[in-house]
Structure formats: C-alpha cells, structure tokens
Design a protein around this motif. Structure first.
Motif, PDB file in Angstrom:
ATOM      1  N   GLN A  87       0.869  -1.178   0.000  1.00  0.00           N
ATOM      2  CA  GLN A  87       0.000   0.000   0.000  1.00  0.00           C
ATOM      3  C   GLN A  87       0.901   1.223   0.000  1.00  0.00           C
ATOM      4  OE1 GLN A  87      -2.878   0.125   3.171  1.00  0.00           O
ATOM      5  NE2 GLN A  87      -4.152   1.574   2.075  1.00  0.00           N
ATOM      6  N   ASP A  88       0.620   2.135  -0.904  1.00  0.00           N
ATOM      7  CA  ASP A  88       1.407   3.351  -1.047  1.00  0.00           C
ATOM      8  C   ASP A  88       0.453   4.542  -0.971  1.00  0.00           C
ATOM      9  OD1 ASP A  88       3.700   4.910  -1.474  1.00  0.00           O
ATOM     10  OD2 ASP A  88       3.344   4.969  -3.628  1.00  0.00           O
ATOM     11  N   GLY A  89      -0.042   4.803   0.216  1.00  0.00           N
ATOM     12  CA  GLY A  89      -1.057   5.834   0.401  1.00  0.00           C
ATOM     13  C   GLY A  89      -2.350   5.191   0.840  1.00  0.00           C
ATOM     14  N   LYS A  90      -3.327   6.024   1.167  1.00  0.00           N
ATOM     15  CA  LYS A  90      -4.584   5.500   1.729  1.00  0.00           C
ATOM     16  C   LYS A  90      -5.292   4.531   0.785  1.00  0.00           C
ATOM     17  CE  LYS A  90      -8.913   6.829   3.860  1.00  0.00           C
ATOM     18  NZ  LYS A  90      -9.807   7.884   4.232  1.00  0.00           N
ATOM     19  N   ASN A  91      -5.523   4.908  -0.439  1.00  0.00           N
ATOM     20  CA  ASN A  91      -6.221   4.046  -1.402  1.00  0.00           C
ATOM     21  C   ASN A  91      -5.367   3.754  -2.624  1.00  0.00           C
ATOM     22  OD1 ASN A  91      -8.684   3.603  -0.033  1.00  0.00           O
ATOM     23  ND2 ASN A  91      -9.321   5.680  -0.558  1.00  0.00           N
ATOM     24  N   LYS A  92      -4.056   3.758  -2.437  1.00  0.00           N
ATOM     25  CA  LYS A  92      -3.160   3.500  -3.558  1.00  0.00           C
ATOM     26  C   LYS A  92      -2.360   2.239  -3.268  1.00  0.00           C
ATOM     27  CE  LYS A  92       0.328   5.548  -6.488  1.00  0.00           C
ATOM     28  NZ  LYS A  92       1.303   6.599  -6.667  1.00  0.00           N
ATOM     29  N   TRP A  93      -2.407   1.307  -4.192  1.00  0.00           N
ATOM     30  CA  TRP A  93      -1.715   0.041  -4.062  1.00  0.00           C
ATOM     31  C   TRP A  93      -0.782  -0.158  -5.242  1.00  0.00           C
ATOM     32  CZ3 TRP A  93      -2.178  -3.281   0.064  1.00  0.00           C
ATOM     33  CH2 TRP A  93      -3.183  -2.993   0.970  1.00  0.00           C
ATOM     34  N   GLN A  94       0.333  -0.841  -4.987  1.00  0.00           N
ATOM     35  CA  GLN A  94       1.295  -1.142  -6.039  1.00  0.00           C
ATOM     36  C   GLN A  94       1.672  -2.618  -5.966  1.00  0.00           C
ATOM     37  OE1 GLN A  94       4.372   1.829  -5.204  1.00  0.00           O
ATOM     38  NE2 GLN A  94       3.688   2.924  -7.034  1.00  0.00           N
ATOM     39  N   ILE A  95       2.157  -3.136  -7.085  1.00  0.00           N
ATOM     40  CA  ILE A  95       2.515  -4.550  -7.172  1.00  0.00           C
ATOM     41  C   ILE A  95       3.713  -4.700  -8.099  1.00  0.00           C
ATOM     42  CG2 ILE A  95       0.971  -5.028  -9.128  1.00  0.00           C
ATOM     43  CD1 ILE A  95       0.259  -7.693  -7.606  1.00  0.00           C
ATOM     44  N   LYS A  96       4.499  -5.749  -7.840  1.00  0.00           N
ATOM     45  CA  LYS A  96       5.579  -6.097  -8.768  1.00  0.00           C
ATOM     46  C   LYS A  96       5.663  -7.606  -8.874  1.00  0.00           C
ATOM     47  CE  LYS A  96       9.440  -5.692  -5.500  1.00  0.00           C
ATOM     48  NZ  LYS A  96      10.742  -5.037  -5.295  1.00  0.00           N
ATOM     49  N   SER A  97       6.186  -8.070 -10.020  1.00  0.00           N
ATOM     50  CA  SER A  97       6.249  -9.503 -10.269  1.00  0.00           C
ATOM     51  C   SER A  97       7.188  -9.800 -11.426  1.00  0.00           C
ATOM     52  CB  SER A  97       4.857 -10.038 -10.608  1.00  0.00           C
ATOM     53  OG  SER A  97       4.922 -11.409 -10.942  1.00  0.00           O
ATOM     54  N   GLU A  98       7.840 -10.947 -11.339  1.00  0.00           N
ATOM     55  CA  GLU A  98       8.631 -11.443 -12.471  1.00  0.00           C
ATOM     56  C   GLU A  98       7.722 -11.888 -13.606  1.00  0.00           C
ATOM     57  OE1 GLU A  98      11.618 -14.393 -11.587  1.00  0.00           O
ATOM     58  OE2 GLU A  98      12.002 -13.487  -9.626  1.00  0.00           O
ATOM     59  N   LEU A  99       6.448 -12.087 -13.307  1.00  0.00           N
ATOM     60  CA  LEU A  99       5.493 -12.543 -14.317  1.00  0.00           C
ATOM     61  C   LEU A  99       5.022 -11.425 -15.246  1.00  0.00           C
ATOM     62  CD1 LEU A  99       3.455 -14.925 -12.016  1.00  0.00           C
ATOM     63  CD2 LEU A  99       4.904 -15.600 -13.934  1.00  0.00           C
ATOM     64  N   PHE A 100       5.316 -10.185 -14.910  1.00  0.00           N
ATOM     65  CA  PHE A 100       4.911  -9.075 -15.767  1.00  0.00           C
ATOM     66  C   PHE A 100       5.881  -8.996 -16.951  1.00  0.00           C
ATOM     67  CE2 PHE A 100       3.090  -6.648 -11.872  1.00  0.00           C
ATOM     68  CZ  PHE A 100       1.949  -7.429 -11.914  1.00  0.00           C
ATOM     69  N   PRO A 101       5.380  -9.240 -18.167  1.00  0.00           N
ATOM     70  CA  PRO A 101       6.279  -9.282 -19.315  1.00  0.00           C
ATOM     71  C   PRO A 101       6.733  -7.904 -19.803  1.00  0.00           C
ATOM     72  CG  PRO A 101       4.036  -9.714 -20.023  1.00  0.00           C
ATOM     73  CD  PRO A 101       4.007  -9.610 -18.528  1.00  0.00           C
ATOM     74  N   TRP A 102       5.991  -6.871 -19.452  1.00  0.00           N
ATOM     75  CA  TRP A 102       6.338  -5.534 -19.921  1.00  0.00           C
ATOM     76  C   TRP A 102       6.558  -4.623 -18.722  1.00  0.00           C
ATOM     77  CZ3 TRP A 102       1.695  -7.829 -21.936  1.00  0.00           C
ATOM     78  CH2 TRP A 102       1.907  -8.507 -23.147  1.00  0.00           C
ATOM     79  N   GLY A 103       7.276  -3.563 -18.911  1.00  0.00           N
ATOM     80  CA  GLY A 103       7.597  -2.659 -17.817  1.00  0.00           C
ATOM     81  C   GLY A 103       9.047  -2.831 -17.412  1.00  0.00           C
ATOM     82  N   ASP A 104       9.449  -2.100 -16.391  1.00  0.00           N
ATOM     83  CA  ASP A 104      10.860  -2.105 -15.988  1.00  0.00           C
ATOM     84  C   ASP A 104      11.163  -3.049 -14.826  1.00  0.00           C
ATOM     85  OD1 ASP A 104       9.727  -0.814 -13.842  1.00  0.00           O
ATOM     86  OD2 ASP A 104      10.750   1.092 -14.157  1.00  0.00           O
TER      87      ASP A 104
END
Length: 143
Positions: free
Chosen positions: A114-131
């Motif tokens: 959670q990055d803020g009250k109603n802000k969520w973030q995620i990361k994964s090796e399964l994401f084929p695009w992005g950094d």
C-alpha cells in the motif's frame, strides 16, 4: 522496595508493549484489484497484445487470481496464499490448490504494497512488460 518497584515497572512495560503490538497488528487485506499491461508491438488488426490480472483477496490470507489475455501467454493463475512481511503482501502460488495449472516462477510470484490511503502497487517477475519495478494497481468494484 526499589527492586520491587523496578520489577513492577518492567512487568507493566512488557505488558503494555505486548498489548500495543497485538492491538496494532495489521488486519488481513480484503478487496479486489486489477492491473493490465500492454505490449508495445502492434498486431495485424491494430491492437496490442495485453494481459490483465484480477486479484480477489478474501481477508483470510488467501487470494484468487484470474488472468485474461489478448494474444499473450500467461501462467500462474489460480489460488494463492497471501503472507504479510514488512508491510508487503507476498503471494505464494498453492500447487495443491491448482491441480490443472502450472507455475514455474519461484515464490513469491507477486509482491503488493500500500502506497497511500487508497493507492496500491505490485511487482512480479510474471509481468512481461515494464521495468520490473512497482506498478500501480486499480481497486476493482466488480464482484
């Protein structure tokens, strides 16, 4: 008498710290979240390949991940155990609960925070695009 007062002080301090730790423990996260990634290459029909991940967390340490794809391969959909560690949620794919699926990516397959009250973030090796860093999640209103 001073020793007895000191012992009482230590006992009460330990008790208060224990109660505070119990009272401030984080509750399991319950909710629905979605993220879509789109490839850069344009397909013949003008569209782009994409993958959408739908996360449904039950608030009891379990999650169901449904994946939708447009001309892109995906893996690791199904039932997950969600473990909280250092204010981050780690998603661990449950092999026994997913007998008809495969997932060769090591656990945790997803990490959410959670990055803020109603802000969520995620990361994964399964994401084929992005950094490979944190990606913004949307809170889904759909059931």
């Amino acid at each position: 008498m001073k020793v007895l007062n000191f012992v009482h002080l230590v006992f009460i301090s330990c008790l208060l710290v224990s109660l505070h730790s119990f009272a401030s423990s984080d509750k399991p996260v319950k909710g629905r979240f979605v993220i879509t990634q789109q490839g850069e290459e344009q397909l013949i029909d003008g569209s782009h390949e994409s993958i959408t991940w739908f996360f449904n967390l039950d608030g009891n340490g379990n999650a169901l991940l449904k994946i939708s794809s447009w001309h892109a391969q995906f893996t690791c959909d199904g039932v997950y155990q969600v473990v909280q560690e250092n204010k981050q949620l780690q998603f661990i794919w449950k092999k026994d609960s997913n007998p008809n699926s495969a997932c060769n990516t090591p656990s945790p397959q997803f990490i959410m925070k959670q990055d803020g009250k109603n802000k969520w973030q995620i990361k994964s090796e399964l994401f084929p695009w992005g950094d490979g860093g944190w990606e913004d999640l949307k809170i889904s209103k759909n059931k």
